[in-house]
Design a protein around this motif. Structure first.
Motif, PDB file in Angstrom:
ATOM      1  N   ASN A   4       0.842  -1.196   0.000  1.00 44.69           N
ATOM      2  CA  ASN A   4       0.000   0.000   0.000  1.00 44.69           C
ATOM      3  C   ASN A   4       0.873   1.240   0.000  1.00 44.69           C
ATOM      4  O   ASN A   4       1.859   1.291   0.710  1.00 44.69           O
ATOM      5  CB  ASN A   4      -0.854   0.048   1.276  1.00 44.69           C
ATOM      6  N   CYS A   5       0.448   2.242  -0.782  1.00 43.49           N
ATOM      7  CA  CYS A   5       1.139   3.528  -0.712  1.00 43.49           C
ATOM      8  C   CYS A   5       0.932   4.085   0.699  1.00 43.49           C
ATOM      9  O   CYS A   5      -0.203   4.145   1.170  1.00 43.49           O
ATOM     10  CB  CYS A   5       0.581   4.484  -1.750  1.00 43.49           C
ATOM     11  N   ARG A   6       2.008   4.472   1.366  1.00 48.66           N
ATOM     12  CA  ARG A   6       1.888   4.953   2.741  1.00 48.66           C
ATOM     13  C   ARG A   6       1.474   6.421   2.799  1.00 48.66           C
ATOM     14  O   ARG A   6       1.344   6.986   3.881  1.00 48.66           O
ATOM     15  CB  ARG A   6       3.205   4.705   3.507  1.00 48.66           C
ATOM     16  N   ILE A   7       1.265   7.053   1.644  1.00 48.11           N
ATOM     17  CA  ILE A   7       0.781   8.439   1.635  1.00 48.11           C
ATOM     18  C   ILE A   7      -0.717   8.477   1.328  1.00 48.11           C
ATOM     19  O   ILE A   7      -1.494   9.089   2.042  1.00 48.11           O
ATOM     20  CB  ILE A   7       1.563   9.299   0.611  1.00 48.11           C
ATOM     21  N   CYS A   8      -1.145   7.784   0.231  1.00 46.55           N
ATOM     22  CA  CYS A   8      -2.554   7.895  -0.176  1.00 46.55           C
ATOM     23  C   CYS A   8      -3.320   6.573  -0.050  1.00 46.55           C
ATOM     24  O   CYS A   8      -4.494   6.500  -0.378  1.00 46.55           O
ATOM     25  CB  CYS A   8      -2.658   8.440  -1.605  1.00 46.55           C
ATOM     26  N   GLU A   9      -2.614   5.501   0.384  1.00 38.39           N
ATOM     27  CA  GLU A   9      -3.205   4.191   0.640  1.00 38.39           C
ATOM     28  C   GLU A   9      -3.611   3.405  -0.596  1.00 38.39           C
ATOM     29  O   GLU A   9      -4.160   2.319  -0.498  1.00 38.39           O
ATOM     30  CB  GLU A   9      -4.386   4.290   1.623  1.00 38.39           C
ATOM     31  N   GLN A  34       6.659   2.988  -6.884  1.00 37.51           N
ATOM     32  CA  GLN A  34       6.067   4.307  -7.120  1.00 37.51           C
ATOM     33  C   GLN A  34       4.565   4.153  -7.250  1.00 37.51           C
ATOM     34  O   GLN A  34       4.083   3.253  -7.948  1.00 37.51           O
ATOM     35  CB  GLN A  34       6.637   4.969  -8.375  1.00 37.51           C
ATOM     36  N   CYS A  35       3.853   5.007  -6.545  1.00 38.29           N
ATOM     37  CA  CYS A  35       2.391   4.982  -6.565  1.00 38.29           C
ATOM     38  C   CYS A  35       1.888   5.834  -7.728  1.00 38.29           C
ATOM     39  O   CYS A  35       2.243   6.996  -7.833  1.00 38.29           O
ATOM     40  CB  CYS A  35       1.860   5.525  -5.231  1.00 38.29           C
ATOM     41  N   PRO A  36       1.037   5.255  -8.609  1.00 34.77           N
ATOM     42  CA  PRO A  36       0.576   6.021  -9.771  1.00 34.77           C
ATOM     43  C   PRO A  36      -0.462   7.080  -9.407  1.00 34.77           C
ATOM     44  O   PRO A  36      -0.716   7.988 -10.200  1.00 34.77           O
ATOM     45  CB  PRO A  36      -0.033   4.950 -10.687  1.00 34.77           C
ATOM     46  N   VAL A  37      -1.044   6.969  -8.231  1.00 34.93           N
ATOM     47  CA  VAL A  37      -2.090   7.930  -7.846  1.00 34.93           C
ATOM     48  C   VAL A  37      -1.476   9.232  -7.330  1.00 34.93           C
ATOM     49  O   VAL A  37      -1.783  10.316  -7.811  1.00 34.93           O
ATOM     50  CB  VAL A  37      -3.055   7.322  -6.796  1.00 34.93           C
ATOM     51  N   CYS A  38      -0.578   9.114  -6.333  1.00 33.83           N
ATOM     52  CA  CYS A  38       0.009  10.336  -5.756  1.00 33.83           C
ATOM     53  C   CYS A  38       1.418  10.610  -6.260  1.00 33.83           C
ATOM     54  O   CYS A  38       1.946  11.700  -6.061  1.00 33.83           O
ATOM     55  CB  CYS A  38      -0.025  10.279  -4.234  1.00 33.83           C
ATOM     56  N   GLY A  39       2.038   9.610  -6.897  1.00 36.69           N
ATOM     57  CA  GLY A  39       3.371   9.824  -7.469  1.00 36.69           C
ATOM     58  C   GLY A  39       4.516   9.596  -6.503  1.00 36.69           C
ATOM     59  O   GLY A  39       5.676   9.689  -6.892  1.00 36.69           O
TER      60      GLY A  39
END
Ligand SMILES: [Zn+2]
Length: 321
Positions: A4-9, A34-39
């Protein structure tokens, strides 16, 4: 492995990278995604032995002591800060025009703070920047660094506390200008850290957050060889978008962003690409020609102007109610 992205989940379509430690040249490899949602680019698992990757980079305390009493420099810097803050000071204006820029002057100008501001420098090491600001006439200077040996009380009033932000925030102290110069990316719990910074911020105060950025030419171009990825020390390489998300979670908003990347994004990354560890004593000048170095500096300036530099200064304020 964290999924899970630890910034935007977000947990969908994360792109993974295998990144080697390159500053010391240990070659140890780490998984990042790298998270494609928040970058936000982030290490998948925070290593238990992180301290093994920090080998004595601190300036010596003795070198710091020299900045405590430097009367000539105090005279010049005080004039220069006066001119920088818009007072009529011809001596200061003259020195600002001819001498190497005072590193902190743009930050206090853009932050809109004066010499009475209560300043906190988070991750300050031995307090080098604070000692310099003292020479410019700033009066209330505190530093935090959990990795100094013990609290330091300089004779000129600068204090460095062996603490982290949540511990200091619990005391109820507040500051007008909180600076994080390339320290947030080293902290495992991002929201907790920025939330503590928001608690430490006095009403009307400002947080200066300087960090490397993954929505940059350098990351796109160099990927695993990007010098500021700095595995495993840099746990988070934010994007402008993920900073905004994180700030919002902490009751903050971005007031201003100023890209401040330098030729280092090219010199460092080119060395990594050639397999040369940064800790070797080889100087840029032996490897790159003067013309190349000039080209790198110009390219950095261009990227900064376009908002694609590999680092920036964010000025954060409390969200307007
Ligand atoms: Zn995300």
């Amino acid at each position: 492995m964290s999924s899970n992205c630890r910034i935007c989940e977000n947990s969908e379509s994360l792109t993974h990278y295998r990144v080697a430690e390159k500053m010391m040249g240990s070659g140890d490899a780490f998984d990042y995604f790298q998270c494609p949602v928040c970058g936000c680019l982030q290490i998948s698992d925070i290593p238990d032995n992180l301290s093994d990757y920090y080998a004595g980079g601190y300036y010596s305390y003795r070198r710091m002591k020299r900045l405590e009493h430097a009367p000539l420099r105090r005279w010049g810097d005080t004039h220069r800060v006066s001119a920088g803050l818009g007072e009529k000071d011809f001596i200061g204006a003259f020195f600002n025009a001819i001498a190497k820029p005072l590193e902190y002057l743009p930050w206090v100008i853009d932050g809109g703070v004066d010499r009475n501001a209560r300043v906190l420098d988070v991750g300050c090491g031995q307090g080098r920047l604070l000692l310099r600001m003292a020479l410019g006439g700033f009066r209330h200077l505190t530093g935090l660094d959990p990795f100094v040996e013990q609290d330091i009380h300089y004779a000129n009033g600068v204090t460095v506390l062996k603490q982290d932000m949540p511990t200091l925030a619990a005391t109820g102290q507040q500051f007008d200008f909180i600076m994080l110069h390339h320290s947030l990316e080293h902290m495992p719990a991002q929201a907790e850290a920025l939330h503590a910074a928001a608690q430490l911020m006095a009403p009307g105060g400002v947080i200066l957050l300087r960090i490397p950025l993954s929505d940059s030419y350098a990351w796109e171009h160099y990927r695993e060889n990007w010098v500021q990825l700095d595995a495993p020390r840099h746990l988070y390489l934010h994007s402008r978008r993920s900073v905004a998300i994180l700030a919002k979670q902490c009751g903050l908003q971005i007031d201003k962003v100023i890209d401040d990347s330098s030729k280092f994004q090219f010199t460092g990354s080119e060395l990594y690409r050639q397999g040369i560890a940064l800790n070797t004593s080889k100087r840029d000048r032996k490897i790159f020609s003067k013309a190349q170095l000039r080209k790198f500096s110009q390219h950095a300036e261009q990227l900064n102007a376009e908002g694609h530099g590999d680092q920036a200064a964010f000025y954060l304020r409390a969200t307007e109610q």
